[in-house]
Design an enzyme around this catalytic site. Structure first.
Site, mmCIF file in Angstrom:
data_model
loop_
_atom_site.group_PDB
_atom_site.id
_atom_site.type_symbol
_atom_site.label_atom_id
_atom_site.label_comp_id
_atom_site.label_asym_id
_atom_site.label_seq_id
_atom_site.Cartn_x
_atom_site.Cartn_y
_atom_site.Cartn_z
ATOM 1 N N LEU A 187 0.867 -1.176 0.000
ATOM 2 C CA LEU A 187 0.000 0.000 0.000
ATOM 3 C C LEU A 187 0.901 1.221 0.000
ATOM 4 O O LEU A 187 1.654 1.450 0.945
ATOM 5 C CB LEU A 187 -0.917 0.010 1.232
ATOM 6 C CG LEU A 187 -2.103 -0.938 1.131
ATOM 7 C CD1 LEU A 187 -1.746 -2.329 1.599
ATOM 8 C CD2 LEU A 187 -3.285 -0.385 1.919
ATOM 9 N N LYS A 269 -9.029 3.342 5.895
ATOM 10 C CA LYS A 269 -7.912 2.411 5.863
ATOM 11 C C LYS A 269 -8.411 0.983 5.654
ATOM 12 O O LYS A 269 -7.807 0.205 4.914
ATOM 13 C CB LYS A 269 -7.101 2.534 7.159
ATOM 14 C CG LYS A 269 -5.722 1.903 7.152
ATOM 15 C CD LYS A 269 -4.773 2.500 6.136
ATOM 16 C CE LYS A 269 -4.125 3.794 6.566
ATOM 17 N NZ LYS A 269 -3.407 3.737 7.833
ATOM 18 N N GLY A 291 3.286 0.909 5.550
ATOM 19 C CA GLY A 291 4.339 1.697 6.191
ATOM 20 C C GLY A 291 4.004 2.079 7.623
ATOM 21 O O GLY A 291 4.573 3.023 8.161
ATOM 22 N N GLN A 300 -2.503 4.711 13.877
ATOM 23 C CA GLN A 300 -1.557 3.603 14.019
ATOM 24 C C GLN A 300 -1.369 3.182 15.477
ATOM 25 O O GLN A 300 -0.315 2.668 15.854
ATOM 26 C CB GLN A 300 -0.223 3.973 13.359
ATOM 27 C CG GLN A 300 -0.403 4.210 11.863
ATOM 28 C CD GLN A 300 0.833 4.731 11.173
ATOM 29 O OE1 GLN A 300 1.932 4.570 11.667
ATOM 30 N NE2 GLN A 300 0.647 5.359 10.027
ATOM 31 N N CYS A 453 -4.310 26.235 0.964
ATOM 32 C CA CYS A 453 -4.882 25.337 1.976
ATOM 33 C C CYS A 453 -3.819 25.165 3.049
ATOM 34 O O CYS A 453 -2.861 25.938 3.099
ATOM 35 C CB CYS A 453 -5.314 24.008 1.362
ATOM 36 S SG CYS A 453 -3.951 23.064 0.679
HETATM 37 P P1 ATP Z 1 3.186 7.294 4.772
HETATM 38 O O1 ATP Z 1 4.368 8.110 5.203
HETATM 39 O O2 ATP Z 1 3.576 6.000 4.145
HETATM 40 O O3 ATP Z 1 2.236 8.088 3.958
HETATM 41 P P2 ATP Z 1 1.764 7.928 7.163
HETATM 42 O O4 ATP Z 1 2.712 8.116 8.268
HETATM 43 O O5 ATP Z 1 1.269 9.116 6.454
HETATM 44 O O6 ATP Z 1 2.421 6.898 6.117
HETATM 45 P P3 ATP Z 1 -0.926 6.826 7.225
HETATM 46 O O7 ATP Z 1 -1.443 7.900 6.373
HETATM 47 O O8 ATP Z 1 -1.694 6.379 8.433
HETATM 48 O O9 ATP Z 1 0.535 7.138 7.783
HETATM 49 O O10 ATP Z 1 -0.660 5.569 6.345
HETATM 50 C C1 ATP Z 1 -0.165 4.381 6.875
HETATM 51 C C2 ATP Z 1 0.040 3.394 5.749
HETATM 52 O O11 ATP Z 1 -1.190 3.135 5.081
HETATM 53 C C3 ATP Z 1 0.969 3.915 4.674
HETATM 54 O O12 ATP Z 1 2.319 3.697 4.996
HETATM 55 C C4 ATP Z 1 0.528 3.100 3.484
HETATM 56 O O13 ATP Z 1 1.075 1.794 3.551
HETATM 57 C C5 ATP Z 1 -0.972 3.009 3.697
HETATM 58 N N1 ATP Z 1 -1.655 4.119 2.982
HETATM 59 C C6 ATP Z 1 -2.045 5.306 3.487
HETATM 60 N N2 ATP Z 1 -2.630 6.069 2.537
HETATM 61 C C7 ATP Z 1 -2.599 5.350 1.398
HETATM 62 C C8 ATP Z 1 -3.035 5.577 0.055
HETATM 63 N N3 ATP Z 1 -3.618 6.724 -0.306
HETATM 64 N N4 ATP Z 1 -2.835 4.585 -0.857
HETATM 65 C C9 ATP Z 1 -2.223 3.425 -0.504
HETATM 66 N N5 ATP Z 1 -1.797 3.164 0.737
HETATM 67 C C10 ATP Z 1 -1.969 4.102 1.683
#
Ligand code: ATP
Ligand code: MG
Length: 492
Positions: A187, A269, A291, A300, A453
């Protein structure tokens, strides 16, 4: 001097490649791994436009064709280290010492040096003989010998009738040859974390494809693309990594309309996990990769990870779960994705700032049930597949952005109205982000529009949309956050 250089066919430039941990595996496995690795090395060199001859014997690979190859080879997974140098053929110890002296005399000039020798499949002299006698010969060019803390180390590695001469052991990234493990689907948000997560699973030999759920529009995708491409170009040697883009605009709209604000993050999510699981089945991928790192953000927490994972039955790998942000950032810099990831701005502006940290599973399921299943199906059937490796030039977001507001332009603030009321750029007007997309034909075409924004993600989307409708439109780089920072007088 290229291959066989003409001057001395028995002195060739070579990059010595040392293999990773799988040298301890069974003979059959090892041979299979080495074949894969050689195939990946060929792929790496050909992608980088380098021509080289490759020779391989037990536990070692030799790459002939210029020393530039070293910087490429260290990024091939399954390689422990590389040493650019020369290969010579020799007849007896004296001949070897003469050749080594010739090669190293300039290199040790004015320096304190040490000789380190190794030897296999040779009779008649020892490693110590080489070290002592070469040391004596090189001493007259050098400032001296220093075994503890040398300025330069002179390595002589003898294997049968050939010897390898080099001065550097450049570490690679280890891991296993790409293609030796199964297939996974990562993802991929383009943020700092998810590229690093995907990288870790690639490093263990898995073929990793990427799925991006586009909760914004084309401007968001444009910002994410360079991140995905960097990962694929620099690290996916041996595999044609793909990016799958799933349009999630309509899903976001439904979430905004139907789901309680505090639970939207978790429900979103879960929908992404579900979508990824369905796509993984189609691709034959056996795990998802995310991630996430424990406690990094509200979505998280351990509870929310549990509630999210309940949505799927496929294994979810989270290689960053125990990492601090600092560790992830320094890896992202090393991998090369960081500088692009920081240009990807979160779309969180579209959601509440306060997600629930301890979501209850039944409550989340109830909220999720308000989203028609067909929306996710439709999104998945509209998925776009991209071959990241062969992708040509792509448009960035730079030309959408502007640092200063041109006089006479209309400044449109897209933040939630509460924030606008608290403070805004003098003279600006407030418009709901999603309203921009409803009625684009009704604006004054003679004006210039500057969108703002929080951080500059929504505003890029709006600017790109208006441009497509023939308007002059920009996004204020870095959003209100950067604008405010710049208002403050410089301190110190
Ligand atoms: P990242 O730095 O990878 O964007 P983040 O710290 O912003 O992570 P979140 O937005 O909660 O944290 O996302 C956690 C994880 O969920 C991401 O690392 C990714 O694996 C998945 N994820 C989040 N948004 C998307 C998206 N738009 N498309 C695909 N996977 C996503
Ligand atoms: Mg993110």
């Amino acid at each position: 001097m290229g291959i066989g250089g003409g001057v001395d066919a028995r002195r060739r430039e070579v990059v010595v490649v040392r293999l990773g941990e799988y040298t301890v595996k069974s003979k059959g496995t090892r041979r299979w791994f080495e074949r894969l690795l050689v195939r990946n090395i060929r792929d790496a060199l050909s992608r980088e436009g380098l021509r080289a001859e490759i020779r391989w014997d037990w536990g070692r690979v030799y790459v002939y064709g210029g020393l530039d190859a070293a910087q490429v080879l260290r990024r091939v997974f399954g390689i422990k280290s590389v040493s650019p140098g020369v290969e010579v053929e020799y007849q007896g110890l004296d001949d070897l010492l003469a050749k080594a002296e010739e090669h190293f005399s300039n290199i040790v000039e004015g320096k304190r040096f040490a000789v380190r020798a190794r030897r296999s499949w040779v009779e008649g002299f020892t490693s110590l003989d080489i070290e002592k006698r070469l040391g004596e010969r090189l001493l007259r060019y050098a400032a001296g010998v220093n075994l503890e803390n040398p300025d330069v180390v002179v390595y002589v590695e003898v294997r049968g009738r050939k010897a390898f001469l080099y001065t550097d052991i450049i570490p690679g990234y280890g891991g296993l040859p790409l293609g030796s493990e199964g297939r996974a689907l990562a993802l991929f948000s383009g943020g700092i974390d998810s590229p690093v997560a995907a990288w870790y699973i690639m490093r263990r030999g898995a073929k990793v494809d990427l799925v991006f759920f586009n909760v914004g529009g084309e401007a968001y995708l444009r910002a994410v693309m360079p991140v995905a491409r960097t990962l694929a170009w620099r690290w996916s040697y041996g595999y044609r990594q793909r990016l799958f883009v799933v349009p999630f605009w309509d899903v976001m709209k439904a979430l905004r309309e139907a789901v309680k604000p505090g639970l939207r993050h978790v429900v979103l999510k879960r929908l992404m996990y579900r979508g990824a699981e369905a796509l993984a089945k189609r691709l034959g991928a056996e795990a998802l990769v995310t991630g996430e790192s424990l406690g990094q953000v509200a979505s998280q927490t351990m509870r929310n990870l549990y509630v999210t994972e309940e949505a799927v039955s496929i294994p979810v790998f989270r290689p960053l779960i125990g990492f601090d942000k600092d560790d992830i950032v320094s890896l992202a810099r090393d991998i090369g994705t960081y500088e692009y990831s920081i240009l990807v701005k979160e779309y969180c502006g579209a959601f509440t700032q306060h997600p629930v940290t301890h979501a209850k599973l039944d409550e989340v399921e109830a909220e999720e049930a308000k989203i028609p299943g067909k929306l996710l199906e439709d999104a998945l059937s509209a998925v776009v597949e991209m071959d990241l490796v062969s992708l040509g030039s792509i448009e960035g977001v730079e030309d959408l952005e502007i640092d200063e507001i041109p006089p006479g332009s209309v400044v449109v603030d897209l933040r939630p109205v509460e924030k606008f009321e608290r403070w805004h750029i003098p003279g600006s007007v407030h418009v709901e982000f999603f309203d921009i997309f409803e009625n684009p034909g009704s604006l004054d075409a003679d004006k210039t529009y500057v969108f703002v924004c929080d951080e500059g993600a929504l505003s890029r989307e709006a600017a790109l949309f208006l441009r497509k409708h023939g308007y002059r439109a920009y996004s204020l780089r870095g959003g209100i956050k950067r604008f405010k920072r710049r208002l403050k007088p410089p301190s110190g």
